[in-house]
Design a protein around this motif. Structure first.
Motif, PDB file in Angstrom:
ATOM      1  N   VAL A  98     -10.508 -49.254  -0.034  1.00 12.63           N
ATOM      2  CA  VAL A  98     -11.260 -49.050   0.885  1.00 12.63           C
ATOM      3  C   VAL A  98     -12.358 -47.982   0.771  1.00 12.63           C
ATOM      4  N   VAL A  99     -13.495 -48.125   1.122  1.00 12.65           N
ATOM      5  CA  VAL A  99     -14.596 -47.244   0.853  1.00 12.65           C
ATOM      6  C   VAL A  99     -15.241 -46.575   2.312  1.00 12.65           C
ATOM      7  N   ILE A 100     -15.239 -45.333   2.512  1.00  8.79           N
ATOM      8  CA  ILE A 100     -15.762 -44.742   3.790  1.00  8.79           C
ATOM      9  C   ILE A 100     -16.455 -43.374   3.191  1.00  8.79           C
ATOM     10  N   HIS A 101     -17.658 -42.913   3.943  1.00  7.37           N
ATOM     11  CA  HIS A 101     -17.996 -41.618   3.342  1.00  7.37           C
ATOM     12  C   HIS A 101     -17.303 -40.386   3.642  1.00  7.37           C
ATOM     13  N   GLY A 102     -16.437 -40.254   4.943  1.00  5.73           N
ATOM     14  CA  GLY A 102     -15.641 -39.211   4.745  1.00  5.73           C
ATOM     15  C   GLY A 102     -16.147 -37.983   5.911  1.00  5.73           C
ATOM     16  N   HIS A 103     -17.171 -38.440   6.255  1.00  6.64           N
ATOM     17  CA  HIS A 103     -17.848 -37.254   7.311  1.00  6.64           C
ATOM     18  C   HIS A 103     -17.350 -37.498   8.717  1.00  6.64           C
ATOM     19  N   GLN A 104     -16.442 -38.549   8.843  1.00  3.39           N
ATOM     20  CA  GLN A 104     -15.854 -38.604  10.384  1.00  3.39           C
ATOM     21  C   GLN A 104     -14.703 -37.882  10.451  1.00  3.39           C
ATOM     22  N   THR A 105     -13.998 -37.193   9.537  1.00  2.00           N
ATOM     23  CA  THR A 105     -13.101 -36.160   9.781  1.00  2.00           C
ATOM     24  C   THR A 105     -13.258 -35.002   9.148  1.00  2.00           C
ATOM     25  N   PRO A 106     -12.666 -33.869   9.775  1.00  2.00           N
ATOM     26  CA  PRO A 106     -13.072 -32.642   9.228  1.00  2.00           C
ATOM     27  C   PRO A 106     -12.221 -32.222   7.665  1.00  2.00           C
ATOM     28  N   ALA A 107     -12.747 -31.484   6.823  1.00  2.00           N
ATOM     29  CA  ALA A 107     -12.198 -31.620   5.459  1.00  2.00           C
ATOM     30  C   ALA A 107     -10.598 -31.066   5.542  1.00  2.00           C
ATOM     31  N   ARG A 108     -10.190 -30.209   6.491  1.00  2.00           N
ATOM     32  CA  ARG A 108      -8.618 -30.020   6.553  1.00  2.00           C
ATOM     33  C   ARG A 108      -7.880 -31.363   6.956  1.00  2.00           C
ATOM     34  N   ASP A 109      -6.961 -31.667   5.924  1.00  2.15           N
ATOM     35  CA  ASP A 109      -6.137 -32.894   5.873  1.00  2.15           C
ATOM     36  C   ASP A 109      -6.944 -34.013   5.943  1.00  2.15           C
ATOM     37  N   ARG A 110      -8.110 -34.135   5.254  1.00  2.00           N
ATOM     38  CA  ARG A 110      -8.694 -35.383   5.296  1.00  2.00           C
ATOM     39  C   ARG A 110      -8.053 -36.587   4.416  1.00  2.00           C
ATOM     40  N   HIS A 111      -7.441 -36.139   3.388  1.00  5.21           N
ATOM     41  CA  HIS A 111      -6.609 -37.228   2.529  1.00  5.21           C
ATOM     42  C   HIS A 111      -5.387 -37.613   3.639  1.00  5.21           C
ATOM     43  N   GLY A 112      -4.974 -36.864   4.239  1.00  6.05           N
ATOM     44  CA  GLY A 112      -3.697 -37.392   5.050  1.00  6.05           C
ATOM     45  C   GLY A 112      -4.434 -38.233   6.325  1.00  6.05           C
ATOM     46  N   TRP A 113      -5.573 -37.778   6.834  1.00  3.29           N
ATOM     47  CA  TRP A 113      -6.197 -38.703   7.833  1.00  3.29           C
ATOM     48  C   TRP A 113      -6.578 -40.008   7.253  1.00  3.29           C
ATOM     49  N   LEU A 114      -7.139 -39.932   6.065  1.00  2.00           N
ATOM     50  CA  LEU A 114      -7.427 -41.353   5.499  1.00  2.00           C
ATOM     51  C   LEU A 114      -6.299 -42.224   5.309  1.00  2.00           C
ATOM     52  N   ARG A 115      -5.177 -41.692   4.659  1.00  4.27           N
ATOM     53  CA  ARG A 115      -4.101 -42.348   4.468  1.00  4.27           C
ATOM     54  C   ARG A 115      -3.066 -42.999   5.758  1.00  4.27           C
ATOM     55  N   ARG A 116      -3.368 -42.180   6.922  1.00  3.97           N
ATOM     56  CA  ARG A 116      -2.927 -42.642   8.272  1.00  3.97           C
ATOM     57  C   ARG A 116      -3.633 -43.749   8.633  1.00  3.97           C
ATOM     58  N   ARG A 117      -5.128 -43.688   8.561  1.00  4.03           N
ATOM     59  CA  ARG A 117      -6.175 -44.784   8.985  1.00  4.03           C
ATOM     60  C   ARG A 117      -6.243 -45.996   8.265  1.00  4.03           C
ATOM     61  N   PHE A 118      -6.000 -46.080   6.916  1.00  8.21           N
ATOM     62  CA  PHE A 118      -5.935 -47.173   6.120  1.00  8.21           C
ATOM     63  C   PHE A 118      -4.548 -47.222   5.223  1.00  8.21           C
ATOM     64  N   PRO A 119      -3.437 -47.303   5.848  1.00  7.06           N
ATOM     65  CA  PRO A 119      -2.191 -47.243   5.076  1.00  7.06           C
ATOM     66  C   PRO A 119      -2.080 -48.578   4.252  1.00  7.06           C
ATOM     67  N   GLU A 120      -2.727 -49.717   4.360  1.00  4.63           N
ATOM     68  CA  GLU A 120      -2.681 -51.062   3.775  1.00  4.63           C
ATOM     69  C   GLU A 120      -3.396 -50.916   2.496  1.00  4.63           C
ATOM     70  N   ALA A 121      -4.251 -49.806   2.110  1.00  5.33           N
ATOM     71  CA  ALA A 121      -5.145 -49.937   1.140  1.00  5.33           C
ATOM     72  C   ALA A 121      -4.106 -49.252   0.003  1.00  5.33           C
ATOM     73  N   ARG A 122      -4.462 -49.686  -1.173  1.00  5.38           N
ATOM     74  CA  ARG A 122      -3.931 -49.104  -2.727  1.00  5.38           C
ATOM     75  C   ARG A 122      -4.892 -47.936  -3.088  1.00  5.38           C
ATOM     76  N   VAL A 123      -6.213 -48.096  -2.659  1.00  4.28           N
ATOM     77  CA  VAL A 123      -7.095 -46.917  -3.159  1.00  4.28           C
ATOM     78  C   VAL A 123      -8.079 -46.682  -1.833  1.00  4.28           C
ATOM     79  N   LEU A 124      -8.229 -45.366  -1.627  1.00  2.00           N
ATOM     80  CA  LEU A 124      -9.401 -45.087  -0.551  1.00  2.00           C
ATOM     81  C   LEU A 124     -10.196 -44.260  -1.425  1.00  2.00           C
ATOM     82  N   VAL A 125     -11.662 -44.621  -1.268  1.00  2.00           N
ATOM     83  CA  VAL A 125     -12.599 -43.870  -1.758  1.00  2.00           C
ATOM     84  C   VAL A 125     -13.449 -43.162  -0.846  1.00  2.00           C
TER      85      VAL A 125
END
Length: 188
Positions: A98-125
């Motif tokens: 899964v690829v997303i730019h990342g500006h959609q969420t604050p830097a704080r806990d960005r990795h947690g937010w991405l993992r919660r939004r896309f739990p089915e992914a093997r890798v988030l870019v």
């Protein structure tokens, strides 16, 4: 007659890059040519950057970033900009990228937010921060290839190469130094 040894599973090589802002480092462009697929995580800058990405299979996946807006792109490129999604999922051997730019969420806990939004992914870019990150301790992996152009590279232009096999995935880090002899081109 002896049984032939099994052949190793071929890897799909995926170039991961972001934050070119209209300038693609030539060394990264060369790496992309040795990959099967290229993925750009936004803040592209113009269509010429995507045109210079020439992976072996000819497939380039890209999403828009917060700086990919009509007022910041050349007028001739704006039609392409309209077709870039906010995020996209792409199946690879052994899992989904899964690829997303990342500006959609604050830097704080960005990795947690991405993992919660896309739990089915093997890798988030993602991109946006211009900081190279390889977070493979928790699943799904979260990767930021850093900046592949000249803007805020934090130590030099960088990208990642993901090798995807059905059974295993690996990540190669590529960071280049800034020097006056680097084959960099500003794309207008």
């Amino acid at each position: 007659m002896p049984t032939p040894a099994p052949q190793p599973e071929p890897a799909l090589r995926v170039a991961l890059l972001a934050d070119t802002h209209g300038s693609l480092d030539g060394r990264i462009e060369q790496l992309v040519g040795d990959c099967d697929l290229a993925v750009h995580a936004g803040d592209i800058g113009n269509a010429a950057v995507l045109a210079r990405l020439q992976p072996r299979q000819g497939r380039v996946l890209a999403v828009y970033g917060n700086n990919d807006s009509p007022r910041q792109w050349p007028s001739a490129d704006r039609e392409l900009l309209q077709h870039l999604p906010e995020w996209r999922a792409y199946p690879l051997p052994g899992g989904t990228l899964v690829v997303i730019h990342g500006h959609q969420t604050p830097a704080r806990d960005r990795h947690g937010w991405l993992r919660r939004r896309f739990p089915e992914a093997r890798v988030l870019v993602y991109g946006h921060s211009h900081r190279l990150v390889v977070d493979t301790d928790v699943s799904p992996w979260v990767l930021n290839p850093g900046a592949a152009g000249r803007t805020r590279t934090h130590g030099g232009p960088s990208c990642l190469i993901l090798e995807a096999r059905t059974s295993t995935w690996t990540v190669e880090v590529h960071r280049f130094t800034h020097h006056s002899h680097a084959p960099r081109a500003r794309i207008a």
